[in-house]
Structure formats: structure tokens, C-alpha cells
Design an enzyme around this catalytic site. Sequence first.
Site, PDB file in Angstrom:
ATOM      1  N   CYS A  12      40.820  17.954 -26.205  1.00 51.49           N
ATOM      2  CA  CYS A  12      40.943  16.776 -25.331  1.00 51.49           C
ATOM      3  C   CYS A  12      39.606  16.465 -24.654  1.00 51.49           C
ATOM      4  O   CYS A  12      39.042  17.298 -23.953  1.00 51.49           O
ATOM      5  CB  CYS A  12      42.014  17.031 -24.275  1.00 51.49           C
ATOM      6  SG  CYS A  12      42.078  15.715 -23.041  1.00 51.49           S
ATOM      7  N   VAL A  52      47.022  16.081 -19.844  1.00 53.33           N
ATOM      8  CA  VAL A  52      46.022  17.054 -19.400  1.00 53.33           C
ATOM      9  C   VAL A  52      44.709  16.297 -19.209  1.00 53.33           C
ATOM     10  O   VAL A  52      44.536  15.243 -19.836  1.00 53.33           O
ATOM     11  CB  VAL A  52      45.833  18.186 -20.447  1.00 53.33           C
ATOM     12  CG1 VAL A  52      47.027  19.083 -20.483  1.00 53.33           C
ATOM     13  CG2 VAL A  52      45.501  17.644 -21.836  1.00 53.33           C
ATOM     14  N   SER A  65      41.221  13.403 -14.734  1.00 60.34           N
ATOM     15  CA  SER A  65      39.934  14.097 -14.845  1.00 60.34           C
ATOM     16  C   SER A  65      38.896  13.619 -13.822  1.00 60.34           C
ATOM     17  O   SER A  65      38.171  14.424 -13.245  1.00 60.34           O
ATOM     18  CB  SER A  65      39.387  13.977 -16.268  1.00 60.34           C
ATOM     19  OG  SER A  65      39.163  12.628 -16.621  1.00 60.34           O
TER      20      SER A  65
HETATM   21  N1  LIG Z   1      43.258   9.348 -17.551  1.00 57.74           N
HETATM   22  C1  LIG Z   1      43.543  10.707 -17.950  1.00 57.74           C
HETATM   23  C2  LIG Z   1      43.670  10.748 -19.452  1.00 57.74           C
HETATM   24  C3  LIG Z   1      44.079  12.121 -19.963  1.00 57.74           C
HETATM   25  C4  LIG Z   1      44.656  12.054 -21.386  1.00 57.74           C
HETATM   26  O1  LIG Z   1      44.867  10.972 -21.943  1.00 57.74           O
HETATM   27  N2  LIG Z   1      44.923  13.240 -21.940  1.00 57.74           N
HETATM   28  C5  LIG Z   1      45.573  13.281 -23.237  1.00 57.74           C
HETATM   29  C6  LIG Z   1      44.985  14.362 -24.139  1.00 57.74           C
HETATM   30  S1  LIG Z   1      43.308  14.035 -24.542  1.00 57.74           S
HETATM   31  C7  LIG Z   1      47.031  13.693 -23.052  1.00 57.74           C
HETATM   32  O2  LIG Z   1      47.325  14.570 -22.270  1.00 57.74           O
HETATM   33  N3  LIG Z   1      47.914  13.057 -23.794  1.00 57.74           N
HETATM   34  C8  LIG Z   1      49.297  13.432 -23.827  1.00 57.74           C
HETATM   35  C9  LIG Z   1      50.190  12.262 -23.807  1.00 57.74           C
HETATM   36  O3  LIG Z   1      49.736  11.143 -23.502  1.00 57.74           O
HETATM   37  O4  LIG Z   1      51.381  12.448 -24.099  1.00 57.74           O
HETATM   38  C10 LIG Z   1      42.427  11.632 -17.436  1.00 57.74           C
HETATM   39  O5  LIG Z   1      41.289  11.165 -17.313  1.00 57.74           O
HETATM   40  O6  LIG Z   1      42.707  12.796 -17.101  1.00 57.74           O
END
Ligand SMILES: N[C@@H](CCC(=O)N[C@@H](CS)C(=O)NCC(=O)O)C(=O)O
Length: 221
Positions: A12, A52, A65
Site C-alpha cells: 500500500c 490502511v 496517512s
Molecule cells: N486516504 C487514505 C487512503 C488509504 C487507502 O486507500 N488504502 C487502501 C490500500 S492502499 C485500502 O486500505 N483499501 C482497502 C479498501 O478500500 O477496501 C490514506 O491516505 O490513508
Amino acid sequence: MTKFKLISFDTCPYVERSRIVLIEKGQEFEQEFIDLQNKPDWFLKISPRGKVPVLVLDDRPIFESSVINELLDELVPEPAMFPRDPVARAQARSWIVYNNDVVFPALAMHWFARGNVERREKGRKAIREAFERLDSFLASREDGPFFMGEEFGLVDANYAPIFTRWAAMREIGEETLVEGLDSLTAYGEALLQRPSVQQAQAEDLTTKMLETIKFRDGAPA
Ligand SMILES: N[C@@H](CCC(=O)N[C@@H](CS)C(=O)NCC(=O)O)C(=O)O
């Protein structure tokens, strides 16, 4: 016992950003990797969007994040990763929002086009436009090599995962997306030389990225 626990997923890019900041700050941290296709209940309780990274600090979960990284910068003030000058700090935050809202969605559209040629083309066009915009900002700044000048900061941690994925983009013939963008190319090279950026990336990231793109390409649109 380490103070910081990061709920993670190997490849990620958002988690990678927080790993970079923790490494820059010299902090030991624990990681708990979860399966995003099969999210555990305890995770869904602490991550309202089911995403995450989540940073768990004394049993208190923090998500997003950019928020995690600002918190880390406040909790561990040295080395400072945000400019002290309020205007420069606001500018740094603006470019983080630009990356989160414009650049990453364009990259995701391209990577996860699932064989949809039109979608991939739309992503490619949006990436190029965003890259041209970044290149002109980088060309206009007085000093480098980092986004806000000589010091590596939170904006750099935010943008670095684009460049750690660039070897995969080269493999699939998309290196022309940075063609002629000399300031952006030089910026990417400076980021890739940074030890924290190298340490934070997942093992065999390029292979894993290529597998992801291939898998998504094979999946129904
Ligand atoms: N805006 C979030 C984006 C985090 C994100 O999109 N993480 C993805 C993995 S790279 C995730 O957890 N996806 C799982 C889902 O959407 O079900 C951040 O900056 O933390």
C-alpha cells in the site's frame, strides 16, 4: 515495547508514506499486516473507512496517512518535516492535498483499469496533466532537491511512493509519462536515493505491482 503500531498492507503506497516518516524520525515501530480482501472485525472497528494505514498509539487509533504523518511530526519534533513558516507549511499541505486528490486517483485509474482501454487512457491523460503541473512548480522553486527545498519533509514522504512504483511503469512502457519533465524526473531521482524511501518500500515491489496490474487487467471491468 514499541510505542507505535502501524496497521499495514505490504504494497500500500499510503502505508509506505507513514513508514517513511517513522524511519525519518528514527522510531522503532511494529506492523500488523492485514488481508484487505478479508478484513478482520477488530480492524473494521478502528478504521471507519476500512482502509490502511491505521496508527495505533496507546490503544488510540488514528487513520488517514496525511493525518498520521502530521501527528508523527508533532510527537517526534526532530527532524522537523514541515516548514516552520506558516505560509510555506500551508503550501506543503496544499501539495499533499493535490497529490491525494488528483495525482493518486489518476494513477489508480491507470493501474486498475482492468483491461478497460478507455479508462486507462483517461488515467494516462490525467497523470500527464498532473505531472506537468508538478514539474512547473518544481522548476519554479529556488532550491531543492526536495519539494519544499533542501530538507526532506512530509510532502516528500507523500510523493515518494509514486517514484518507487516507477520501475513498474517503465516495465509496462509508460516511462513517456515523464518525458521532457526534467524537474520532476530530478525530484524523483532525489527521492529514490533517500535511505528512508528505499527502506520503506515493500520487498519486490516492482514484481508485485506488475502482478497487481496484470491481475486487475484480467478481472472483469
Ligand atoms: N486516504 C487514505 C487512503 C488509504 C487507502 O486507500 N488504502 C487502501 C490500500 S492502499 C485500502 O486500505 N483499501 C482497502 C479498501 O478500500 O477496501 C490514506 O491516505 O490513508
